[in-house]
Design a protein around this motif. Structure first.
Motif, PDB file in Angstrom:
ATOM      1  N   UNK A  70       0.859  -1.189   0.000  1.00  0.00           N
ATOM      2  CA  UNK A  70       0.000   0.000   0.000  1.00  0.00           C
ATOM      3  C   UNK A  70       0.894   1.237   0.000  1.00  0.00           C
ATOM      4  N   UNK A  71       0.989   1.919  -1.131  1.00  0.00           N
ATOM      5  CA  UNK A  71       1.933   3.044  -1.228  1.00  0.00           C
ATOM      6  C   UNK A  71       1.481   4.238  -0.388  1.00  0.00           C
ATOM      7  N   UNK A  72       0.178   4.386  -0.151  1.00  0.00           N
ATOM      8  CA  UNK A  72      -0.267   5.467   0.742  1.00  0.00           C
ATOM      9  C   UNK A  72       0.291   5.251   2.146  1.00  0.00           C
ATOM     10  N   UNK A  73       0.178   4.018   2.637  1.00  0.00           N
ATOM     11  CA  UNK A  73       0.751   3.705   3.954  1.00  0.00           C
ATOM     12  C   UNK A  73       2.272   3.838   3.922  1.00  0.00           C
ATOM     13  N   UNK A  74       2.872   3.510   2.792  1.00  0.00           N
ATOM     14  CA  UNK A  74       4.314   3.671   2.650  1.00  0.00           C
ATOM     15  C   UNK A  74       4.737   5.124   2.756  1.00  0.00           C
ATOM     16  N   UNK A  75       3.983   6.010   2.114  1.00  0.00           N
ATOM     17  CA  UNK A  75       4.307   7.439   2.182  1.00  0.00           C
ATOM     18  C   UNK A  75       4.095   7.981   3.598  1.00  0.00           C
ATOM     19  N   UNK A  76       3.063   7.495   4.273  1.00  0.00           N
ATOM     20  CA  UNK A  76       2.845   7.907   5.665  1.00  0.00           C
ATOM     21  C   UNK A  76       4.006   7.450   6.547  1.00  0.00           C
ATOM     22  N   UNK A  77       4.480   6.243   6.304  1.00  0.00           N
ATOM     23  CA  UNK A  77       5.631   5.733   7.063  1.00  0.00           C
ATOM     24  C   UNK A  77       6.869   6.580   6.782  1.00  0.00           C
ATOM     25  N   UNK A  78       7.071   6.932   5.508  1.00  0.00           N
ATOM     26  CA  UNK A  78       8.212   7.774   5.145  1.00  0.00           C
ATOM     27  C   UNK A  78       8.139   9.115   5.866  1.00  0.00           C
ATOM     28  N   UNK A  79       6.933   9.672   5.953  1.00  0.00           N
ATOM     29  CA  UNK A  79       6.758  10.951   6.660  1.00  0.00           C
ATOM     30  C   UNK A  79       7.081  10.801   8.147  1.00  0.00           C
ATOM     31  N   UNK A  80       6.679   9.674   8.734  1.00  0.00           N
ATOM     32  CA  UNK A  80       6.968   9.458  10.165  1.00  0.00           C
ATOM     33  C   UNK A  80       8.469   9.302  10.391  1.00  0.00           C
ATOM     34  N   UNK A  81       9.145   8.624   9.477  1.00  0.00           N
ATOM     35  CA  UNK A  81      10.597   8.493   9.614  1.00  0.00           C
ATOM     36  C   UNK A  81      11.272   9.839   9.453  1.00  0.00           C
ATOM     37  N   UNK A  82      10.852  10.608   8.454  1.00  0.00           N
ATOM     38  CA  UNK A  82      11.465  11.919   8.204  1.00  0.00           C
ATOM     39  C   UNK A  82      11.262  12.849   9.390  1.00  0.00           C
ATOM     40  N   UNK A  83      10.129  12.726  10.069  1.00  0.00           N
ATOM     41  CA  UNK A  83       9.879  13.556  11.252  1.00  0.00           C
ATOM     42  C   UNK A  83      10.894  13.255  12.352  1.00  0.00           C
ATOM     43  N   UNK A  84      11.358  12.025  12.413  1.00  0.00           N
ATOM     44  CA  UNK A  84      12.343  11.623  13.427  1.00  0.00           C
ATOM     45  C   UNK A  84      13.772  11.717  12.909  1.00  0.00           C
ATOM     46  N   UNK A  85      13.930  11.616  11.588  1.00  0.00           N
ATOM     47  CA  UNK A  85      15.258  11.648  10.964  1.00  0.00           C
ATOM     48  C   UNK A  85      15.231  12.707   9.858  1.00  0.00           C
ATOM     49  N   UNK A  86      15.352  13.978  10.215  1.00  0.00           N
ATOM     50  CA  UNK A  86      15.321  15.023   9.183  1.00  0.00           C
ATOM     51  C   UNK A  86      16.398  14.775   8.123  1.00  0.00           C
ATOM     52  N   UNK A  87      16.013  14.914   6.863  1.00  0.00           N
ATOM     53  CA  UNK A  87      16.959  14.673   5.781  1.00  0.00           C
ATOM     54  C   UNK A  87      17.082  13.223   5.379  1.00  0.00           C
ATOM     55  N   UNK A  88      16.253  12.349   5.955  1.00  0.00           N
ATOM     56  CA  UNK A  88      16.303  10.923   5.594  1.00  0.00           C
ATOM     57  C   UNK A  88      16.091  10.752   4.095  1.00  0.00           C
ATOM     58  N   UNK A  89      16.876   9.865   3.493  1.00  0.00           N
ATOM     59  CA  UNK A  89      16.759   9.583   2.061  1.00  0.00           C
ATOM     60  C   UNK A  89      15.889   8.343   1.885  1.00  0.00           C
ATOM     61  N   UNK A  90      14.635   8.575   1.499  1.00  0.00           N
ATOM     62  CA  UNK A  90      13.647   7.512   1.443  1.00  0.00           C
ATOM     63  C   UNK A  90      12.908   7.549   0.115  1.00  0.00           C
ATOM     64  N   UNK A  91      12.592   6.385  -0.417  1.00  0.00           N
ATOM     65  CA  UNK A  91      11.666   6.293  -1.540  1.00  0.00           C
ATOM     66  C   UNK A  91      10.680   5.176  -1.238  1.00  0.00           C
TER      67      UNK A  91
END
Length: 305
Positions: A48-69
């Motif tokens: 589910x790419x929507x859930x994937x994008x939400x997860x990416x946002x949660x990681x970025x909130x904790x790891x600013x500058x995280x390189x995620x796709x």
């Protein structure tokens, strides 16, 4: 006695590329979070790419500058696995880490789009195919790794039922899960043997989380699930602890190909990651090789080793 291995021991991973299946929640999310925090480029391979994008946002909130796709990957469809592998190959000339984490447990009788038992198809065959299709992106990278997540469930009612791999004759959700998780280990051990024979520095390892607080148990029968809800805080560990065996297998410079990591506590239920031993059945070379041949036939994926 020194400090036990924890996520602070994960080294810097700048310029490394890691693919983590099932990274939108639970163990996969925690694994992706730590890898991103150490500088890796992390691909969240999710159904589910929507859930994937939400997860990416949660990681970025904790790891600013995280390189995620976020990469769409439905392991219950070999067509989706092939599409995902093609897109990953186009985007990444090399891959350092492939973490086969996604999984299902105790689902009611269901089939994948290719007609496989859902637990066997997602937990084993989907990851088998994905690994085979991506392996030539790992082989040129010194020290690259394939880490596959198994379970203590590989010891419970577990066998490789060659006469009824898809449980067409009769379905037992516990036995189906046991078969799939046993297959994860046999795949790892046979892959490591092939990598060694190939002279490759790429290594294959397995890990299990013990009893971790994740969404994996959502298909457990209701009475059992109710009891587990009460008991879980007493017998389980947080997903961030459950992810440590995977992270150690993926990043510790001292690991060896073919090792299996799990918690060091009583019964391997909780604790810090160390090398554990899988069931006697899992080390049967003849069965490993037979399972490999059958898996190649079912997925129509041939490995470059």
């Amino acid at each position: 006695m020194g400090t036990k291995w924890n996520e602070r021991a994960v080294p810097r991973l700048d310029d490394r590329v890691a693919v983590v299946t099932g990274a939108n929640s639970g163990l996969g999310f925690e694994t992706a979070r730590v890898l991103a925090d150490r500088g890796a480029t992390v691909i969240l391979a999710v159904r589910d790419t929507d859930k994937g994008r939400q997860a990416a946002d949660r990681i970025t909130a904790r790891v600013p500058g995280a390189r995620l796709t976020v990469q769409r990957l439905d392991l219950a469809s070999l067509e989706s696995v092939r599409e995902a592998a093609a897109e990953l190959r186009a985007a990444h000339p090399t891959i350092d880490l492939l973490i086969n984490n996604a999984g299902l447990m105790y689902t009611p009788r269901q089939k994948t789009s290719d007609g496989f038992d859902l637990q066997f198809g997602v937990n084993h065959l989907g990851h088998f195919a994905l690994t085979g299709l991506l392996l030539d992106r790992l082989l040129p990278v010194p020290g690259s790794r394939v880490v596959t997540v198994s379970s203590v469930g590989h010891k419970i009612q577990a066998d490789i039922h060659f006469d009824d791999l898809q449980f067409d004759r009769s379905y037992n959700r516990v036995a189906a899960y046991g078969q799939a998780k046993l297959a994860n280990l046999m795949f790892t051990y046979e892959l490591q043997r092939r990598l060694t024979q190939h002279g490759s520095t790429t290594i294959a390892l397995a890990a299990h989380p013990g009893n971790a607080q994740t969404e994996l148990g959502r298909n457990t029968p209701a009475p059992v699930r109710a009891a587990m809800t009460v008991a879980m805080p007493l017998i389980a560990q947080k997903a961030s602890m459950g992810a440590l065996p995977t992270l150690r297998a993926a990043t510790d410079p001292a690991v060896l190909g073919g090792q299996y990591y799990g918690p060091d506590g009583v019964g391997e239920v909780r604790g810090h990651p160390h090398v554990v031993t899988s069931s006697d059945k899992s080390y049967d070379v003849a069965v490993q090789q037979r399972l490999w041949a059958v898996s190649e036939q079912l997925t129509n994926v041939k490995f470059p080793v």
